[in-house]
Design an enzyme around this catalytic site. Structure first.
Site, short mmCIF file in Angstrom:
data_model
loop_
_atom_site.label_atom_id
_atom_site.label_comp_id
_atom_site.label_asym_id
_atom_site.label_seq_id
_atom_site.Cartn_x
_atom_site.Cartn_y
_atom_site.Cartn_z
N GLY A 15 -67.38 126.95 -38.53
CA GLY A 15 -68.42 126.57 -37.57
C GLY A 15 -68.32 125.17 -37.01
CB THR A 16 -65.64 122.60 -36.59
OG1 THR A 16 -64.65 123.33 -35.89
CG2 THR A 16 -65.31 122.51 -38.06
CG ASN A 17 -65.26 125.18 -31.68
OD1 ASN A 17 -65.07 124.40 -30.75
ND2 ASN A 17 -64.27 125.66 -32.43
CG MET A 94 -62.59 134.93 -36.87
SD MET A 94 -61.48 134.16 -35.64
CE MET A 94 -61.58 132.43 -36.16
CG LEU A 97 -68.08 141.15 -28.99
CD1 LEU A 97 -68.71 140.02 -28.17
CD2 LEU A 97 -69.11 141.76 -29.95
CG ASN A 111 -63.53 133.36 -27.08
OD1 ASN A 111 -64.01 133.08 -28.18
ND2 ASN A 111 -62.25 133.63 -26.92
CG HIS A 113 -57.67 131.63 -27.12
ND1 HIS A 113 -57.66 132.56 -28.13
CD2 HIS A 113 -56.38 131.33 -26.85
CE1 HIS A 113 -56.40 132.83 -28.44
NE2 HIS A 113 -55.61 132.10 -27.69
CD GLU A 184 -60.63 125.06 -30.72
OE1 GLU A 184 -61.61 125.66 -31.18
OE2 GLU A 184 -59.51 125.12 -31.25
C1 GAR Z 1 -61.30 127.63 -33.60
O1 GAR Z 1 -60.03 127.03 -33.50
C2 GAR Z 1 -61.50 128.64 -32.49
O2 GAR Z 1 -60.94 128.26 -31.28
C3 GAR Z 1 -60.77 129.82 -33.04
O3 GAR Z 1 -61.03 129.81 -34.43
C4 GAR Z 1 -61.38 128.50 -34.86
C5 GAR Z 1 -62.76 128.55 -35.44
O4 GAR Z 1 -63.15 127.33 -36.00
N1 GAR Z 1 -61.22 131.02 -32.41
C6 GAR Z 1 -60.44 132.07 -32.20
O5 GAR Z 1 -59.27 132.10 -32.53
C7 GAR Z 1 -61.12 133.24 -31.54
N2 GAR Z 1 -60.20 133.94 -30.70
P1 GAR Z 1 -64.67 126.95 -36.27
O6 GAR Z 1 -65.32 128.09 -37.05
O7 GAR Z 1 -64.57 125.71 -37.12
O8 GAR Z 1 -65.33 126.71 -34.96
#
Ligand code: GAR
Length: 201
Positions: A15-17, A94, A97, A111, A113, A184
């Site tokens: 969940g850093t994003n 992950m 949908l 999203n 990516h 990101e």
């Molecule tokens: C992030 O790098 C995000 O871009 C990627 O997973 C990581 C999640 O990190 N997402 C995907 O690959 C989806 N296609 P987070 O849980 O720390 O945000």
């Protein structure tokens, strides 16, 4: 009071994003929208703790427990209706949908990516996989993309991208962290603000 876009953030892991979005809200960068709900695809996602710490409502929709994609998406839809959601943000979500689901939310699902689409994207390219593939290919520049979600995995209209240099000796983990920090966490909050502002008009 000023009307704000009601946002649900979908998460699966660290969940850093999500954190970057909540920090952007605190900093006033995200001000046209409000994160009112976090939905996790499994009960162990650390992102749930981050949401709780900020007092944001959480829900878990676990496909394994719900039994099918249909039941999984029905549970999600129920929560979205309950919280009167306008915009969905996939932040490290992950699960794919279905076309049925994405058709109900045209240009209302965003999203992030971890690569420069159309490179290292599509089915199976999530989490560390795009970074492993980028290092295997030997690209010198990678990055992140924020885009709308449609029925094609990583196939919707691109909202923003930011490039990040690959460095000598990078491991997938080191590259993943740099892409998060330099791309990101910057472009996702900005894109969510831009779309939220458009939606509130
Ligand atoms: C992030 O790098 C995000 O871009 C990627 O997973 C990581 C999640 O990190 N997402 C995907 O690959 C989806 N296609 P987070 O849980 O720390 O945000």
């Amino acid at each position: 009071m000023e009307k704000k876009t009601r946002i649900a953030v979908f998460v699966s892991g660290g969940g850093t994003n999500l954190q970057a979005l909540m920090d952007a809200a605190d900093a006033g960068i995200l001000h046209s929208g409000e994160i009112v709900l976090v939905i996790a695809s499994n009960p162990n996602a650390y992102a749930l703790e981050r949401a709780k710490k900020k007092g944001v409502a959480t829900a878990v929709c676990w496909k394994k427990e719900l039994g099918s994609q249909k039941a999984f998406e029905a549970a999600i839809s129920e929560k979205l209706a309950e919280y009167d959601i306008d915009l969905i943000v996939l932040a490290g979500f992950m699960n794919i949908l279905s076309a049925d689901f994405t058709a109900k939310w045209p240009e209302r699902i965003i999203n992030v990516h971890p690569a420069l689409i159309p490179s290292f994207c599509g089915k199976g390219m999530y989490g560390l996989a795009p970074h492993i593939a980028a290092l295997e290919k030997g690209v010198k520049v990678t990055g992140a993309t924020v885009h709308f979600v449609n029925e094609i995995p990583d196939g919707g209209r691109i909202i923003d991208q930011r490039a990040v240099y690959v460095q000598e000796g990078d491991t997938p983990e080191v590259l993943q962290r740099r892409v998060m920090e330099e791309a990101e966490w910057i472009i996702l909050p900005r894109a969510v603000e831009k779309v939220s502002a458009e939606l509130v008009g």
